[in-house]
Design a protein around this motif. Structure first.
Motif, short mmCIF file in Angstrom:
data_model
loop_
_atom_site.label_atom_id
_atom_site.label_comp_id
_atom_site.label_asym_id
_atom_site.label_seq_id
_atom_site.Cartn_x
_atom_site.Cartn_y
_atom_site.Cartn_z
N THR A 158 0.85 -1.19 0.00
CA THR A 158 0.00 0.00 0.00
C THR A 158 0.89 1.24 0.00
O THR A 158 2.11 1.15 0.20
CB THR A 158 -0.89 0.02 1.25
N ALA A 159 0.31 2.40 -0.22
CA ALA A 159 1.08 3.64 -0.23
C ALA A 159 1.78 3.85 1.11
O ALA A 159 2.95 4.26 1.16
CB ALA A 159 0.17 4.82 -0.54
N ARG A 160 1.09 3.58 2.21
CA ARG A 160 1.68 3.75 3.53
C ARG A 160 2.81 2.75 3.76
O ARG A 160 3.85 3.08 4.32
CB ARG A 160 0.61 3.58 4.62
N GLU A 161 2.62 1.51 3.32
CA GLU A 161 3.66 0.50 3.47
C GLU A 161 4.90 0.88 2.67
O GLU A 161 6.04 0.69 3.11
CB GLU A 161 3.14 -0.87 3.03
N LEU A 162 4.69 1.44 1.48
CA LEU A 162 5.82 1.87 0.66
C LEU A 162 6.56 3.02 1.34
O LEU A 162 7.80 3.06 1.32
CB LEU A 162 5.33 2.31 -0.72
N ASP A 163 5.82 3.94 1.96
CA ASP A 163 6.46 5.01 2.72
C ASP A 163 7.38 4.44 3.80
O ASP A 163 8.50 4.92 4.00
CB ASP A 163 5.41 5.91 3.39
N ILE A 164 6.89 3.43 4.49
CA ILE A 164 7.65 2.82 5.57
C ILE A 164 8.90 2.13 5.04
O ILE A 164 9.98 2.23 5.62
CB ILE A 164 6.76 1.84 6.36
N VAL A 165 8.78 1.43 3.91
CA VAL A 165 9.94 0.77 3.31
C VAL A 165 11.00 1.79 2.91
O VAL A 165 12.20 1.58 3.10
CB VAL A 165 9.51 -0.08 2.10
N LEU A 166 10.57 2.92 2.37
CA LEU A 166 11.52 3.97 1.96
C LEU A 166 12.30 4.49 3.15
O LEU A 166 13.52 4.69 3.08
CB LEU A 166 10.77 5.11 1.28
N LEU A 167 11.61 4.71 4.26
CA LEU A 167 12.28 5.21 5.47
C LEU A 167 13.13 4.12 6.11
O LEU A 167 14.21 4.39 6.63
CB LEU A 167 11.25 5.73 6.46
N LEU A 168 12.66 2.89 6.03
CA LEU A 168 13.41 1.75 6.54
C LEU A 168 14.74 1.63 5.82
O LEU A 168 15.79 1.37 6.43
CB LEU A 168 12.59 0.47 6.36
N ALA A 169 14.72 1.84 4.51
CA ALA A 169 15.93 1.74 3.70
C ALA A 169 16.93 2.85 4.02
O ALA A 169 18.11 2.73 3.72
CB ALA A 169 15.57 1.78 2.21
N GLN A 170 16.45 3.91 4.66
CA GLN A 170 17.34 4.99 5.09
C GLN A 170 17.96 4.72 6.45
O GLN A 170 18.70 5.53 6.99
CB GLN A 170 16.56 6.31 5.13
N GLY A 171 17.61 3.58 7.03
CA GLY A 171 18.18 3.19 8.30
C GLY A 171 17.42 3.68 9.51
O GLY A 171 17.95 3.64 10.63
N MET A 172 16.19 4.13 9.33
CA MET A 172 15.41 4.64 10.45
C MET A 172 14.88 3.52 11.34
O MET A 172 14.53 2.45 10.86
CB MET A 172 14.23 5.48 9.94
N ALA A 211 14.69 -2.98 -1.23
CA ALA A 211 14.33 -1.66 -1.74
C ALA A 211 15.46 -1.08 -2.60
O ALA A 211 15.20 -0.49 -3.66
CB ALA A 211 14.02 -0.72 -0.58
N TYR A 212 16.71 -1.26 -2.17
CA TYR A 212 17.83 -0.79 -2.97
C TYR A 212 17.99 -1.61 -4.25
O TYR A 212 18.21 -1.09 -5.34
CB TYR A 212 19.13 -0.86 -2.15
N GLN A 213 17.87 -2.91 -4.10
CA GLN A 213 18.11 -3.81 -5.22
C GLN A 213 17.10 -3.59 -6.34
O GLN A 213 17.43 -3.67 -7.52
CB GLN A 213 18.03 -5.25 -4.73
N ASN A 214 15.89 -3.31 -5.98
CA ASN A 214 14.84 -3.12 -6.97
C ASN A 214 14.61 -1.68 -7.37
O ASN A 214 13.60 -1.33 -7.97
CB ASN A 214 13.53 -3.72 -6.44
#
Length: 221
Positions: A158-172, A211-214
């Protein structure tokens, strides 16, 4: 109390880690191992919250031991924190593919090592800042860990899940993600519990690598 097992074939390193972790009020070292086979046996018997795993060990190396404890075919995995030297090699990336929840340099500040153990025990995973770009860059060049394609993954999230993955990939951390998105920490945890199986991964670290790989996020410069 965070129950840990320390696996390292060097007696001085093993003793040092035991002493370091044992002085923390919320951490208990319940077992040690001098090689990979012993690490698997001890961890399966004691079911610790975290196994601190050296990579280069006799009889069974850290990759195979990590796979036996946390690999994709393990029904009830035990979190593994891989401890490595500064020189990145094949073993490190193999351990990620084997299911490691985190990586930490052995020569890191003692407080950083303790935080890494706590992070893995809490289900957050961890990746040493010094290793982030090198690890992600190597995984990108190999493109091995792709449980879901980028298009399929963004369709599933979902849009919210994607937001979380993006922040997760930043190390948050969960707390930092919650603050950034104005959510409760419990809500972030609930989202993550749904995100990981959707992507076919078991840890936050592997979700970030996905997230980085894709190309969901760009490799930091």
């Amino acid at each position: 109390m965070i129950r840990t097992v320390v696996a390292d074939d060097h007696p001085l390193v093993r003793a040092g880690l035991v002493t370091l972790l044992g002085t923390e009020p919320d951490i208990e070292v319940v077992g040690t191992a001098a090689d990979g086979e012993e690490a698997v046996e001890v961890a399966r018997r004691l079911r610790p919250d975290v196994v601190c795993m050296d990579i280069r060990m006799p009889r069974l190396d850290g990759i195979a031991a990590t796979r036996a404890l946390a690999g994709p075919d393990v029904e009830d995995p035990i979190p593994v924190l891989v401890l490595t030297t500064f020189e990145i090699d094949e073993y490190l990336f193999g351990a990620l593919e084997a299911g490691a929840s985190g990586f930490q340099l052995k020569d890191a500040d003692p407080a950083v090592l303790v935080r890494a153990v706590r992070s893995v025990a809490a289900g957050n995973g961890t990746l040493d800042d010094t290793l982030t770009k090198r690890v992600v860059g190597e995984v990108l060049s190999r493109r091995r860990i792709q449980p879901v394609t980028a298009a399929r993954g963004t369709d599933l999230l979902t849009a919210r899940e994607l937001d979380i993955v993006l922040l997760l990939a930043q190390g948050m951390s969960n707390e930092e993600i919650a603050e950034a998105l104005v959510l409760e920490v419990s809500t972030v945890k609930s989202h993550l519990a749904r995100i990981l199986p959707k992507l076919g991964v078991r840890s936050r670290l592997q979700a970030a690598v996905w997230a980085y790989q894709n190309r969901i996020v760009d490799l930091p410069t």
